[in-house]
Design an enzyme around this catalytic site. Structure first.
Site, PDB file in Angstrom:
ATOM      1  N   CYS A 135       1.394  -0.980   0.112  1.00 57.80           N
ATOM      2  CA  CYS A 135      -0.131  -0.105  -0.043  1.00 57.80           C
ATOM      3  C   CYS A 135       0.530   1.315   0.010  1.00 57.80           C
ATOM      4  O   CYS A 135       0.988   2.159  -0.443  1.00 57.80           O
ATOM      5  CB  CYS A 135      -1.455   0.148   1.433  1.00 57.80           C
ATOM      6  SG  CYS A 135      -2.247  -1.034   1.302  1.00 57.80           S
ATOM      7  N   GLY A 164       3.460 -19.161   1.862  1.00 58.19           N
ATOM      8  CA  GLY A 164       5.457 -18.661   1.433  1.00 58.19           C
ATOM      9  C   GLY A 164       4.750 -17.108   1.143  1.00 58.19           C
ATOM     10  O   GLY A 164       5.818 -16.564   1.140  1.00 58.19           O
ATOM     11  N   HIS A 176      -0.015 -10.285  -4.651  1.00 57.69           N
ATOM     12  CA  HIS A 176       0.349 -10.166  -5.831  1.00 57.69           C
ATOM     13  C   HIS A 176       0.900 -10.987  -6.565  1.00 57.69           C
ATOM     14  O   HIS A 176       1.160 -12.080  -6.016  1.00 57.69           O
ATOM     15  CB  HIS A 176       1.876  -9.177  -4.899  1.00 57.69           C
ATOM     16  CG  HIS A 176       2.324 -10.259  -4.150  1.00 57.69           C
ATOM     17  ND1 HIS A 176       2.355  -9.986  -2.889  1.00 57.69           N
ATOM     18  CD2 HIS A 176       3.776 -10.989  -4.017  1.00 57.69           C
ATOM     19  CE1 HIS A 176       2.926 -11.450  -1.823  1.00 57.69           C
ATOM     20  NE2 HIS A 176       3.718 -11.744  -2.799  1.00 57.69           N
ATOM     21  N   HIS A 218       3.472 -12.956  -8.713  1.00 56.47           N
ATOM     22  CA  HIS A 218       4.998 -12.788  -9.676  1.00 56.47           C
ATOM     23  C   HIS A 218       4.810 -13.022 -11.257  1.00 56.47           C
ATOM     24  O   HIS A 218       3.970 -14.102 -11.358  1.00 56.47           O
ATOM     25  CB  HIS A 218       5.509 -14.428  -9.023  1.00 56.47           C
ATOM     26  CG  HIS A 218       6.444 -13.571  -7.118  1.00 56.47           C
ATOM     27  ND1 HIS A 218       7.343 -13.195  -6.569  1.00 56.47           N
ATOM     28  CD2 HIS A 218       5.205 -13.927  -5.857  1.00 56.47           C
ATOM     29  CE1 HIS A 218       6.654 -13.125  -5.334  1.00 56.47           C
ATOM     30  NE2 HIS A 218       5.516 -13.575  -4.772  1.00 56.47           N
TER      31      HIS A 218
HETATM   32  P1  AMP Z   1       5.912 -13.188  -1.766  1.00 54.71           P
HETATM   33  O1  AMP Z   1       6.702 -14.115  -0.922  1.00 54.71           O
HETATM   34  O2  AMP Z   1       5.214 -13.779  -2.589  1.00 54.71           O
HETATM   35  O3  AMP Z   1       5.057 -12.227  -0.419  1.00 54.71           O
HETATM   36  O4  AMP Z   1       7.041 -12.097  -2.175  1.00 54.71           O
HETATM   37  C1  AMP Z   1       7.110 -11.400  -1.613  1.00 54.71           C
HETATM   38  C2  AMP Z   1       7.995 -10.688  -2.411  1.00 54.71           C
HETATM   39  O5  AMP Z   1       7.838  -8.598  -2.697  1.00 54.71           O
HETATM   40  C3  AMP Z   1       9.209 -10.765  -2.681  1.00 54.71           C
HETATM   41  O6  AMP Z   1       9.868 -11.251  -4.159  1.00 54.71           O
HETATM   42  C4  AMP Z   1       9.785  -9.986  -2.239  1.00 54.71           C
HETATM   43  O7  AMP Z   1      11.331  -9.639  -2.980  1.00 54.71           O
HETATM   44  C5  AMP Z   1       9.178  -8.648  -3.030  1.00 54.71           C
HETATM   45  N1  AMP Z   1       9.460  -7.103  -2.702  1.00 54.71           N
HETATM   46  C6  AMP Z   1       9.852  -7.115  -0.917  1.00 54.71           C
HETATM   47  N2  AMP Z   1       9.835  -5.796  -0.650  1.00 54.71           N
HETATM   48  C7  AMP Z   1      10.214  -4.985  -2.161  1.00 54.71           C
HETATM   49  C8  AMP Z   1      10.331  -3.762  -2.658  1.00 54.71           C
HETATM   50  N3  AMP Z   1      10.015  -2.844  -1.456  1.00 54.71           N
HETATM   51  N4  AMP Z   1       9.780  -3.444  -4.409  1.00 54.71           N
HETATM   52  C9  AMP Z   1       9.996  -4.229  -4.528  1.00 54.71           C
HETATM   53  N5  AMP Z   1       9.428  -5.891  -3.899  1.00 54.71           N
HETATM   54  C10 AMP Z   1       9.675  -6.191  -3.283  1.00 54.71           C
END
Ligand code: AMP
Length: 118
Positions: free
Chosen positions: A5, A88, A95, A97
């Protein structure tokens, strides 16, 4: 306010790939493939488990456009969304990926050996 957010509100910077009124896509800070983008709804939704069909109806073409814009639509790509603890999920804002730009691996998905459950 959650991390993503804050990214939506531009309180935390991100490397934006695509944006419209409802969705935002930006590069993952810790990429796991040559192309690793996160696509999120601007409205806070905790995970895929809570998302509405209306949001998904917009998310689908948004992800397809990201793939076209980043040139991975023809070579192929993977879309992943992690849900909850076993999934995970680290950031509790839905989000997706979007991974591509190289042949992706398909192994080591769980700590358990799937053969033990057959
Ligand atoms: P998840 O484990 O599916 O919740 O993925 C969270 C993702 O957010 C991970 O791949 C992190 O590398 C990514 N992430 C965390 N902080 C940031 C950020 N400030 N900008 C871009 N990606 C981020």
């Amino acid at each position: 306010m959650c991390l993503f957010c804050k990214i939506v509100n531009k309180e935390i910077p991100s490397n934006v790939v695509l944006e419209n009124d409802h969705f935002l896509a930006f590069h993952d800070i810790n990429p796991k493939a040559p192309v690793h983008i996160l696509a999120i709804p601007k409205v806070h939704v905790e995970s895929f488990h809570e998302v509405s069909p209306e949001i998904m109806a917009g998310m689908t073409p948004f992800i397809q456009e990201i793939a076209r814009e980043t040139g991975i639509d023809k070579s192929g790509y993977r879309v992943i969304t992690n849900i909850g603890e076993d999934g995970g999920q680290e950031v509790k804002h839905l989000h997706f990926h979007i991974l591509g730009g190289a042949k992706l691996k398909w192994e080591h998905f769980s700590d358990a050996d799937p053969k033990d459950f057959i």
